[in-house]
Design a protein around this motif. Sequence first.
Motif, PDB file in Angstrom:
ATOM      1  N   MET A   1       8.167  -0.794  -3.940  1.00  0.00           N
ATOM      2  CA  MET A   1       7.040  -0.815  -4.835  1.00  0.00           C
ATOM      3  C   MET A   1       5.925  -1.637  -4.185  1.00  0.00           C
ATOM      4  SD  MET A   1       7.242  -2.658  -8.609  1.00  0.00           S
ATOM      5  CE  MET A   1       8.465  -1.490  -9.081  1.00  0.00           C
ATOM      6  N   LYS A   2       4.719  -1.210  -4.394  1.00  0.00           N
ATOM      7  CA  LYS A   2       3.549  -1.887  -3.830  1.00  0.00           C
ATOM      8  C   LYS A   2       2.516  -2.131  -4.919  1.00  0.00           C
ATOM      9  CE  LYS A   2       3.914   0.555   0.554  1.00  0.00           C
ATOM     10  NZ  LYS A   2       3.231   1.462   1.475  1.00  0.00           N
ATOM     11  N   ILE A   3       1.857  -3.282  -4.845  1.00  0.00           N
ATOM     12  CA  ILE A   3       0.726  -3.566  -5.717  1.00  0.00           C
ATOM     13  C   ILE A   3      -0.468  -3.868  -4.824  1.00  0.00           C
ATOM     14  CG2 ILE A   3      -0.286  -5.189  -7.356  1.00  0.00           C
ATOM     15  CD1 ILE A   3       2.418  -5.487  -8.642  1.00  0.00           C
ATOM     16  N   THR A   4      -1.572  -3.172  -5.085  1.00  0.00           N
ATOM     17  CA  THR A   4      -2.818  -3.429  -4.379  1.00  0.00           C
ATOM     18  C   THR A   4      -3.799  -4.036  -5.365  1.00  0.00           C
ATOM     19  OG1 THR A   4      -2.429  -1.536  -2.933  1.00  0.00           O
ATOM     20  CG2 THR A   4      -4.668  -2.409  -3.008  1.00  0.00           C
ATOM     21  N   VAL A   5      -4.369  -5.186  -4.989  1.00  0.00           N
ATOM     22  CA  VAL A   5      -5.356  -5.858  -5.825  1.00  0.00           C
ATOM     23  C   VAL A   5      -6.710  -5.748  -5.126  1.00  0.00           C
ATOM     24  CG1 VAL A   5      -6.048  -8.024  -6.909  1.00  0.00           C
ATOM     25  CG2 VAL A   5      -3.621  -7.493  -6.660  1.00  0.00           C
ATOM     26  N   GLU A   6      -7.702  -5.230  -5.824  1.00  0.00           N
ATOM     27  CA  GLU A   6      -9.054  -5.118  -5.284  1.00  0.00           C
ATOM     28  C   GLU A   6      -9.857  -6.331  -5.746  1.00  0.00           C
ATOM     29  OE1 GLU A   6     -10.634  -1.362  -6.530  1.00  0.00           O
ATOM     30  OE2 GLU A   6      -8.884  -0.283  -5.770  1.00  0.00           O
ATOM     31  N   THR A   7     -10.455  -7.035  -4.774  1.00  0.00           N
ATOM     32  CA  THR A   7     -11.274  -8.217  -5.071  1.00  0.00           C
ATOM     33  C   THR A   7     -12.619  -8.075  -4.360  1.00  0.00           C
ATOM     34  OG1 THR A   7     -10.594  -9.535  -3.151  1.00  0.00           O
ATOM     35  CG2 THR A   7      -9.163  -9.623  -5.082  1.00  0.00           C
ATOM     36  N   PRO A   8     -13.589  -8.922  -4.690  1.00  0.00           N
ATOM     37  CA  PRO A   8     -14.879  -8.858  -4.001  1.00  0.00           C
ATOM     38  C   PRO A   8     -14.765  -9.118  -2.492  1.00  0.00           C
ATOM     39  CG  PRO A   8     -15.101 -10.113  -6.022  1.00  0.00           C
ATOM     40  CD  PRO A   8     -13.635  -9.855  -5.817  1.00  0.00           C
ATOM     41  N   THR A   9     -13.705  -9.791  -2.058  1.00  0.00           N
ATOM     42  CA  THR A   9     -13.549 -10.097  -0.630  1.00  0.00           C
ATOM     43  C   THR A   9     -12.680  -9.086   0.103  1.00  0.00           C
ATOM     44  OG1 THR A   9     -11.675 -11.550  -1.085  1.00  0.00           O
ATOM     45  CG2 THR A   9     -13.854 -12.567  -0.996  1.00  0.00           C
TER      46      THR A   9
END
Length: 53
Positions: free
Chosen positions: A1-9
């Motif tokens: 399982m993978k989690i991708t978090v999108e942030t401003p950086t």
Amino acid sequence: MKITVETPTGNHLFEGKNLEAKPAGQALKIIDNGKTIASFKQWTNWRLEQETK
């Protein structure tokens, strides 16, 4: 399982068997086997990807 978090950086990828993402107020916590492994104060989106066989 993978989690991708999108942030401003940029994007941050986490891999593991028992991952979960939980919003906590305005923060987002990434939890693996009951332990918080990351916390983001600024995030725009996150997605969970299940591995298929």
